[in-house]
Design a protein around this motif. Structure first.
Motif, PDB file in Angstrom:
ATOM      1  N   TYR A 147     -28.909  55.611 -74.028  1.00 55.33           N
ATOM      2  CA  TYR A 147     -28.280  54.441 -74.634  1.00 55.33           C
ATOM      3  C   TYR A 147     -26.832  54.634 -75.057  1.00 55.33           C
ATOM      4  O   TYR A 147     -26.160  53.659 -75.403  1.00 55.33           O
ATOM      5  N   THR A 148     -26.340  55.861 -75.047  1.00 54.03           N
ATOM      6  CA  THR A 148     -24.965  56.094 -75.505  1.00 54.03           C
ATOM      7  C   THR A 148     -23.953  55.272 -74.727  1.00 54.03           C
ATOM      8  O   THR A 148     -22.971  54.773 -75.294  1.00 54.03           O
ATOM      9  N   PHE A 149     -24.189  55.106 -73.418  1.00 54.48           N
ATOM     10  CA  PHE A 149     -23.217  54.375 -72.608  1.00 54.48           C
ATOM     11  C   PHE A 149     -23.060  52.935 -73.086  1.00 54.48           C
ATOM     12  O   PHE A 149     -22.028  52.302 -72.827  1.00 54.48           O
ATOM     13  N   ARG A 150     -24.069  52.415 -73.779  1.00 50.36           N
ATOM     14  CA  ARG A 150     -23.957  51.039 -74.253  1.00 50.36           C
ATOM     15  C   ARG A 150     -22.991  50.925 -75.425  1.00 50.36           C
ATOM     16  O   ARG A 150     -22.421  49.857 -75.645  1.00 50.36           O
ATOM     17  N   LEU A 151     -22.797  51.998 -76.167  1.00 51.60           N
ATOM     18  CA  LEU A 151     -21.705  51.987 -77.141  1.00 51.60           C
ATOM     19  C   LEU A 151     -20.373  51.955 -76.409  1.00 51.60           C
ATOM     20  O   LEU A 151     -19.457  51.222 -76.801  1.00 51.60           O
ATOM     21  N   ASP A 152     -20.264  52.747 -75.340  1.00 53.26           N
ATOM     22  CA  ASP A 152     -19.055  52.691 -74.519  1.00 53.26           C
ATOM     23  C   ASP A 152     -18.799  51.260 -74.053  1.00 53.26           C
ATOM     24  O   ASP A 152     -17.665  50.759 -74.095  1.00 53.26           O
ATOM     25  N   LEU A 153     -19.868  50.601 -73.610  1.00 59.31           N
ATOM     26  CA  LEU A 153     -19.719  49.235 -73.110  1.00 59.31           C
ATOM     27  C   LEU A 153     -19.230  48.300 -74.202  1.00 59.31           C
ATOM     28  O   LEU A 153     -18.295  47.510 -73.982  1.00 59.31           O
ATOM     29  N   ARG A 154     -19.837  48.358 -75.379  1.00 59.96           N
ATOM     30  CA  ARG A 154     -19.406  47.482 -76.464  1.00 59.96           C
ATOM     31  C   ARG A 154     -17.942  47.745 -76.820  1.00 59.96           C
ATOM     32  O   ARG A 154     -17.157  46.806 -77.065  1.00 59.96           O
ATOM     33  N   ALA A 155     -17.556  49.006 -76.872  1.00 60.35           N
ATOM     34  CA  ALA A 155     -16.189  49.349 -77.266  1.00 60.35           C
ATOM     35  C   ALA A 155     -15.187  48.901 -76.206  1.00 60.35           C
ATOM     36  O   ALA A 155     -14.123  48.341 -76.525  1.00 60.35           O
ATOM     37  N   VAL A 156     -15.512  49.145 -74.940  1.00 58.21           N
ATOM     38  CA  VAL A 156     -14.613  48.741 -73.860  1.00 58.21           C
ATOM     39  C   VAL A 156     -14.546  47.223 -73.767  1.00 58.21           C
ATOM     40  O   VAL A 156     -13.460  46.640 -73.613  1.00 58.21           O
ATOM     41  N   TYR A 157     -15.703  46.573 -73.831  1.00 63.42           N
ATOM     42  CA  TYR A 157     -15.713  45.112 -73.760  1.00 63.42           C
ATOM     43  C   TYR A 157     -14.841  44.512 -74.857  1.00 63.42           C
ATOM     44  O   TYR A 157     -14.070  43.573 -74.602  1.00 63.42           O
ATOM     45  N   GLN A 158     -14.942  45.042 -76.061  1.00 64.79           N
ATOM     46  CA  GLN A 158     -14.158  44.477 -77.160  1.00 64.79           C
ATOM     47  C   GLN A 158     -12.670  44.701 -76.951  1.00 64.79           C
ATOM     48  O   GLN A 158     -11.853  43.828 -77.269  1.00 64.79           O
ATOM     49  N   ARG A 177     -34.405  50.840 -87.980  1.00 63.24           N
ATOM     50  CA  ARG A 177     -35.097  52.110 -87.734  1.00 63.24           C
ATOM     51  C   ARG A 177     -34.351  53.325 -88.275  1.00 63.24           C
ATOM     52  O   ARG A 177     -34.974  54.338 -88.548  1.00 63.24           O
ATOM     53  N   LEU A 178     -33.036  53.244 -88.390  1.00 61.83           N
ATOM     54  CA  LEU A 178     -32.248  54.407 -88.789  1.00 61.83           C
ATOM     55  C   LEU A 178     -31.518  54.202 -90.110  1.00 61.83           C
ATOM     56  O   LEU A 178     -30.580  54.928 -90.423  1.00 61.83           O
ATOM     57  N   GLY A 179     -31.933  53.220 -90.880  1.00 60.13           N
ATOM     58  CA  GLY A 179     -31.376  53.043 -92.211  1.00 60.13           C
ATOM     59  C   GLY A 179     -29.893  52.749 -92.245  1.00 60.13           C
ATOM     60  O   GLY A 179     -29.192  53.150 -93.183  1.00 60.13           O
ATOM     61  N   GLY A 180     -29.388  52.038 -91.241  1.00 59.43           N
ATOM     62  CA  GLY A 180     -27.974  51.683 -91.213  1.00 59.43           C
ATOM     63  C   GLY A 180     -27.065  52.801 -90.763  1.00 59.43           C
ATOM     64  O   GLY A 180     -25.848  52.730 -90.950  1.00 59.43           O
ATOM     65  N   ARG A 181     -27.630  53.834 -90.136  1.00 62.89           N
ATOM     66  CA  ARG A 181     -26.825  54.962 -89.663  1.00 62.89           C
ATOM     67  C   ARG A 181     -26.630  54.892 -88.151  1.00 62.89           C
ATOM     68  O   ARG A 181     -27.439  54.318 -87.433  1.00 62.89           O
ATOM     69  N   ASN A 182     -25.575  55.521 -87.686  1.00 69.98           N
ATOM     70  CA  ASN A 182     -25.150  55.414 -86.296  1.00 69.98           C
ATOM     71  C   ASN A 182     -25.491  56.680 -85.506  1.00 69.98           C
ATOM     72  O   ASN A 182     -24.971  57.749 -85.807  1.00 69.98           O
ATOM     73  N   PRO A 183     -26.324  56.586 -84.463  1.00 71.18           N
ATOM     74  CA  PRO A 183     -26.634  57.772 -83.658  1.00 71.18           C
ATOM     75  C   PRO A 183     -25.690  57.997 -82.488  1.00 71.18           C
ATOM     76  O   PRO A 183     -25.822  58.995 -81.785  1.00 71.18           O
ATOM     77  N   PHE A 184     -24.756  57.078 -82.263  1.00 73.25           N
ATOM     78  CA  PHE A 184     -23.896  57.141 -81.075  1.00 73.25           C
ATOM     79  C   PHE A 184     -22.432  57.332 -81.468  1.00 73.25           C
ATOM     80  O   PHE A 184     -21.966  56.739 -82.445  1.00 73.25           O
ATOM     81  N   GLY A 185     -21.722  58.109 -80.689  1.00 70.76           N
ATOM     82  CA  GLY A 185     -20.309  58.299 -80.945  1.00 70.76           C
ATOM     83  C   GLY A 185     -19.506  58.285 -79.653  1.00 70.76           C
ATOM     84  O   GLY A 185     -20.035  58.540 -78.569  1.00 70.76           O
ATOM     85  N   ASN A 186     -18.221  57.976 -79.783  1.00 68.60           N
ATOM     86  CA  ASN A 186     -17.351  57.992 -78.596  1.00 68.60           C
ATOM     87  C   ASN A 186     -16.000  58.644 -78.887  1.00 68.60           C
ATOM     88  O   ASN A 186     -15.025  58.412 -78.162  1.00 68.60           O
ATOM     89  N   VAL A 187     -15.954  59.451 -79.920  1.00 64.82           N
ATOM     90  CA  VAL A 187     -14.708  60.165 -80.234  1.00 64.82           C
ATOM     91  C   VAL A 187     -14.406  61.152 -79.104  1.00 64.82           C
ATOM     92  O   VAL A 187     -15.268  61.926 -78.692  1.00 64.82           O
TER      93      VAL A 187
END
Length: 466
Positions: free
Chosen positions: A204-215, A303-313
């Motif tokens: 699922y990490t690539f979907r963070l990439d998608l959201r960031a690039v799309y924005q 499911r994760l209490g408002g925490r982020n499991p994905f990064g793109n740094v």
């Protein structure tokens, strides 16, 4: 070999995961969905139901509730006997984010009616709640198997079949219920088709990439005049955005859903920038954006209490937007290590199962990248069980369903492996598939597309490592 101590360690970790990862999920579901609460209090044994028209005549169908919140369908073909019969436990894809509905399991039975037509009993759970939870879904699938055995007897063989997200469910189930000294597995073999494999981080990490690039390209999800939020959240808790509204925003920016010739030059340029940077096909853009919106909202918020499991740094994004380097305009987020750990415990296989495992994946799967198969193989190698894994690839372009003939060939090959020790090779599976075509490819649309010598690239060739 899988050791008892390793299994105890894995199960202890999963038990802790259930407390950390799922406790807030159950609380949230109980509050938001009273019907799910009532379902959890009422278990019903299999009740005779009218079979969908898609399954063969003479099939006996049953529905019920498992007592934990899930509903199920069971289909038993005419003449099936437990002493000689095979049960296929089906773990469905998704996950869907709404409350469980019996219609979901019925839809799965319709889609995989070929299982019953091939002479095997079929059982599928809706899972106890919507939203993410791989271990939870594996437990729900096993609970349904136990219901089947109590009411219809122990089958001669039981296969665990996971499709899409269900591939993740089955890969974890294969480890949760792996053979151990003095305790045989309830399953005899595992089939993973179009699998979302390797764990939630890999898949699922690539979907963070998608959201960031799309924005960076479109700047309309969220729009400038809407509340701003970190994109890994998917959506704020109180958002009223609908899927139709998001699809319209995507179409407005990129022309998604219309032929290229009918789009403006600006729309084509934006679409090219997005799919070029994230390496997804145009046809899957809206679907992936949906997952990166509502599934991320569920995963991080519930499911994760408002925490982020994905990064793109540190990830480099090629291309340009508005004449400037895209990479410089993409928002950046650092992953929370605790969130990463909880997601991994819930969904990342350790490779510790001796159950024979056969996978089938379309080479051009637009949803679950075929490169995830390499991640899963590495996990099986690390667990010392790669000798019990056979991976096969088909020259197909869909995700949700492959060829009838290919599914039947997989069932037959797995049973030959279990019963006779005939471990299949991709070449042998391709030959078996060809011999089955006269019966199963009657419409000319369900042929054999297996490419025995094809291998996928590493996932890093498609999703930048981080």
């Amino acid at each position: 070999m899988t050791t008892l101590s390793a299994l105890k360690t894995r199960r202890a970790a999963l038990a802790l995961s259930s407390l950390v990862f799922l406790a807030c999920a159950h609380a949230r579901t109980d509050v938001a969905d009273p019907d799910a609460d009532r379902a959890a209090m009422k278990a019903s044994g299999p009740t005779a139901a009218t079979c969908p028209k898609e399954v063969p005549s003479g099939t006996r169908c049953f529905t019920g509730a498992d007592g934990a919140g899930a509903y199920y369908w069971i289909a038993i073909p005419q003449g099936w006997q437990r002493s000689t019969g095979v049960l296929v436990m089906h773990a469905h894809g998704g996950p869907e984010t709404g409350p469980p509905k019996l219609a979901r399991s019925e839809a799965d039975l319709k889609r995989w009616a070929v299982t019953v037509e091939a002479g095997h009993a079929w059982a599928g759970s809706t899972y106890r709640r919507g939203g993410y939870g791989v271990t939870m879904a594996a437990e729900d699938t096993e609970r349904l198997r136990q219901i089947f055995v109590r009411h219809f007897g122990q089958p001669r063989r039981t296969l665990l079949h996971g499709q899409s997200y269900g591939g993740a469910v089955a890969s974890i189930g294969a480890e949760l219920y792996a053979p151990a000294p003095g305790k045989p597995s309830p399953y005899d073999g595992v089939l993973l088709t179009s699998g979302v494999l390797g764990g939630g981080d890999s898949a699922y990490t690539f979907r963070l990439d998608l959201r960031a690039v799309y924005q960076a390209v479109c700047r309309n999800h969220p729009k400038p005049d809407e509340p701003q939020y970190p994109l890994w959240m998917g959506l704020p808790k109180d958002s009223s955005l609908t899927r139709a509204q998001l699809a319209e925003r995507i179409k407005e920016c990129t022309g998604a859903g219309t032929p290229r010739a009918q789009r403006t030059a600006e729309q084509n340029a934006r679409m090219a920038a997005i799919v070029g940077a994230v390496k997804i096909p145009e046809r899957s853009l809206v679907g992936h954006m949906n997952w990166a919106t509502w599934l991320f909202q569920d995963l991080t918020g519930q499911r994760l209490g408002g925490r982020n499991p994905f990064g793109n740094v540190g990830v480099f994004y090629p291309g340009q937007v508005d004449g400037k380097p895209l990479d410089a305009q993409v928002p950046r987020y650092a992953a929370d290590p605790q969130a990463q750990g909880a997601l991994a415990v819930d969904s990342r296989p350790a490779g510790r199962t001796r159950l024979p495992t056969l996978t089938l994946h379309a080479m051009d799967d637009p949803t679950a990248f075929v490169e995830l198969e390499g991640v899963y193989r590495a996990q099986r190698e690390a667990g010392g069980t790669a000798d019990q894994l056979v991976q096969v690839f088909a020259d197909e372009h869909e995700h949700s369903y492959l060829s009838d003939t290919e599914y039947v060939a997989m069932f037959d090959a797995m049973l030959a492996w279990i019963d006779n020790g005939e471990k299949p090779t991709p070449q042998a599976l391709a030959r078996r598939c060809e011999t089955l075509q006269p019966r199963w490819n009657t419409d000319g649309k369900n042929g054999c597309h297996i490419r025995p010598d094809w291998k996928p690239q590493p996932l890093a060739a498609r999703v930048p490592a981080r």
